[in-house]
Write a protein that holds these residues in place. Structure first.
Motif, PDB file in Angstrom:
ATOM      1  N   PHE A 192       0.848  -1.031   0.064  1.00 11.04           N
ATOM      2  CA  PHE A 192       0.065  -0.120  -0.009  1.00 11.04           C
ATOM      3  C   PHE A 192       0.723   1.170   0.187  1.00 11.04           C
ATOM      4  O   PHE A 192       0.885   1.985  -0.839  1.00 11.04           O
ATOM      5  CB  PHE A 192      -0.862  -0.121   1.226  1.00 11.04           C
ATOM      6  CG  PHE A 192      -1.839   1.360   1.171  1.00 11.04           C
ATOM      7  CD1 PHE A 192      -3.017   1.419   0.580  1.00 11.04           C
ATOM      8  CD2 PHE A 192      -1.540   2.380   2.228  1.00 11.04           C
ATOM      9  CE1 PHE A 192      -3.613   2.528   0.412  1.00 11.04           C
ATOM     10  CE2 PHE A 192      -2.449   3.282   2.262  1.00 11.04           C
ATOM     11  CZ  PHE A 192      -3.598   3.614   1.573  1.00 11.04           C
ATOM     12  N   TYR A 193       1.696   1.248   0.718  1.00 14.59           N
ATOM     13  CA  TYR A 193       2.545   2.564   1.099  1.00 14.59           C
ATOM     14  C   TYR A 193       3.417   2.825   0.011  1.00 14.59           C
ATOM     15  O   TYR A 193       3.761   4.056  -0.259  1.00 14.59           O
ATOM     16  CB  TYR A 193       3.196   2.601   2.539  1.00 14.59           C
ATOM     17  CG  TYR A 193       2.122   3.066   3.594  1.00 14.59           C
ATOM     18  CD1 TYR A 193       1.678   4.294   3.463  1.00 14.59           C
ATOM     19  CD2 TYR A 193       1.742   1.850   4.425  1.00 14.59           C
ATOM     20  CE1 TYR A 193       0.879   4.426   4.530  1.00 14.59           C
ATOM     21  CE2 TYR A 193       0.917   2.291   5.310  1.00 14.59           C
ATOM     22  CZ  TYR A 193       0.326   3.563   5.636  1.00 14.59           C
ATOM     23  OH  TYR A 193      -0.532   3.747   6.497  1.00 14.59           O
ATOM     24  N   VAL A 194       3.950   1.749  -0.490  1.00 14.21           N
ATOM     25  CA  VAL A 194       5.105   1.779  -1.902  1.00 14.21           C
ATOM     26  C   VAL A 194       4.302   2.288  -2.980  1.00 14.21           C
ATOM     27  O   VAL A 194       4.945   3.301  -3.736  1.00 14.21           O
ATOM     28  CB  VAL A 194       5.748   0.792  -1.820  1.00 14.21           C
ATOM     29  CG1 VAL A 194       6.685   0.738  -3.418  1.00 14.21           C
ATOM     30  CG2 VAL A 194       6.855   0.138  -1.008  1.00 14.21           C
ATOM     31  N   THR A 195       2.983   2.069  -3.216  1.00 14.46           N
ATOM     32  CA  THR A 195       2.389   2.554  -4.148  1.00 14.46           C
ATOM     33  C   THR A 195       2.053   4.017  -3.828  1.00 14.46           C
ATOM     34  O   THR A 195       1.814   4.809  -4.962  1.00 14.46           O
ATOM     35  CB  THR A 195       1.002   1.791  -4.501  1.00 14.46           C
ATOM     36  OG1 THR A 195       0.484   1.555  -3.389  1.00 14.46           O
ATOM     37  CG2 THR A 195       1.706   0.214  -4.995  1.00 14.46           C
ATOM     38  N   VAL A 196       1.603   4.183  -2.775  1.00 17.43           N
ATOM     39  CA  VAL A 196       1.384   5.642  -2.436  1.00 17.43           C
ATOM     40  C   VAL A 196       2.572   6.700  -2.810  1.00 17.43           C
ATOM     41  O   VAL A 196       2.457   7.666  -3.269  1.00 17.43           O
ATOM     42  CB  VAL A 196       1.002   5.727  -0.846  1.00 17.43           C
ATOM     43  CG1 VAL A 196       0.747   7.228  -0.561  1.00 17.43           C
ATOM     44  CG2 VAL A 196      -0.365   5.074  -0.619  1.00 17.43           C
ATOM     45  N   VAL A 197       3.674   6.130  -2.171  1.00 24.80           N
ATOM     46  CA  VAL A 197       4.771   6.910  -2.613  1.00 24.80           C
ATOM     47  C   VAL A 197       5.412   7.201  -4.009  1.00 24.80           C
ATOM     48  O   VAL A 197       5.527   8.069  -4.375  1.00 24.80           O
ATOM     49  CB  VAL A 197       5.940   6.376  -1.835  1.00 24.80           C
ATOM     50  CG1 VAL A 197       7.436   7.044  -2.065  1.00 24.80           C
ATOM     51  CG2 VAL A 197       5.626   6.481  -0.232  1.00 24.80           C
ATOM     52  N   GLY A 198       4.946   6.028  -4.851  1.00 22.32           N
ATOM     53  CA  GLY A 198       5.228   5.933  -6.155  1.00 22.32           C
ATOM     54  C   GLY A 198       4.305   6.864  -7.076  1.00 22.32           C
ATOM     55  O   GLY A 198       4.934   7.667  -7.952  1.00 22.32           O
TER      56      GLY A 198
END
Length: 312
Positions: free
Chosen positions: A249-255
């Motif tokens: 979830f958070y890697v896609t948010v950051v990406g």
């Protein structure tokens, strides 16, 4: 300020310059869509049907699955309509409602991941009081609190969308409605609608991640204090699935944030593709992660699809 009564619908956009490939892209997205429905739907069915999964950890997992289904059902029908049928028009009310649910459910997902971290923290750091602290009533209150927080935080900016005049192009840059996409078309002072989401993301999503990170520091500290190596491994293993979902979830948010903020010169198709990754990758992967990493879920799946023994 008068209520905006502009009747001209917004126009959704697929993949600019790749219109001939829309049908092939739609097939791939349809496969992902069906996989998400089956994966999360199966999780919800298993948790409801299998009494051994009637525990706080799995109740929170069912909330996560329901949220993932909500995000997918909110976005994919319009996406497939654009790509398969070239149905690009969407009314203002439908567009604003879609944006509301998309953004609300994104914050809900962050809140549920935080609740799941709290569940693991209590289970490992205070196991003797686990059932006393995380009662069914408490789990329900946490779920309602997560939903209420997200709903109330998104409402102000969506309400304001109804009052803006839209005198610029009505063409949106995605096949679904996003708040940041709509306000670019408004002919009004949008300062509040630009700044408020930044505050919300920082105050909620970023804070959720920091609390989750801190909770895992405490969990790791507790686990390292366990004398038995086998028990340490068992305790950490109960956290693996949750950690994987957090990273997804958070890697896609950051990406997505990185692409929007610093990828201004990147091809438009990169921005669009990253948006699909953000909305589809976590709902697709979460059921897979829990099915692979959680023995109780694996056992329930085997029982679900195994044929009953024949009776003579």
């Amino acid at each position: 300020m008068l209520l905006n009564t502009t009747s001209s619908p917004f126009l959704l956009t697929g993949f600019p310059g790749m219109e001939k490939a829309h049908h092939w892209i739609s097939i791939a997205l349809l496969v992902v869509y069906i996989s998400i429905l089956l994966g999360n739907g199966t999780l919800l069915f298993l948790i409801r049907d299998d009494h051994s999964l009637h525990e706080p950890m799995y109740y929170f997992l069912s909330m996560l699955a329901a949220t993932d289904l909500g995000v997918t059902l909110t976005t994919m029908p319009t996406v497939l309509g654009v790509l398969c049928l070239n149905h690009r028009e969407i009314g203002h009310g439908a567009c604003f409602s879609q944006a509301y649910f998309i953004h609300t459910l994104s914050i809900v997902e962050s809140g549920i991941l935080l609740a799941m971290a709290y569940d693991r923290f209590i289970a490992i750091c205070n196991p003797l009081r686990y059932t006393a602290i995380l009662t069914n009533t408490t789990v329900l209150k946490i779920g309602m609190g997560v939903l209420t927080r997200a709903s109330l935080s998104i409402t102000p900016i969506i309400i304001r969308l109804h009052w803006f005049p839209y005198c610029r192009s009505h063409v949106l840059s995605h096949a679904f409605c996003l708040h940041q996409d709509v306000i670019r078309l408004a002919c009004a002072d949008i300062t509040f609608n630009r700044l408020y989401p930044v505050v919300v993301v920082f105050a909620m999503v970023s804070l959720d991640f920091l609390i989750i990170f801190f909770s895992y520091i405490l969990i790791l500290k507790t686990v390292m204090g366990i004398a038995s190596g086998e028990k340490r491994a068992k305790a950490l293993n109960t956290c693996v699935s949750h950690i994987c979902c957090i990273l997804v979830f958070y890697v896609t948010v950051v990406g997505l944030t990185f692409i929007h903020r610093f990828g201004k010169h990147a091809p438009r198709v990169v921005h669009i593709t990253m948006s699909y990754v953000y909305f589809l990758f976590p709902p697709l992967m979460n059921p897979v992660i829990y099915s692979i990493k959680t023995k109780q879920i694996q056992s329930s799946i085997i029982r679900l699809f195994s044929l009953p023994p024949s009776t003579i």
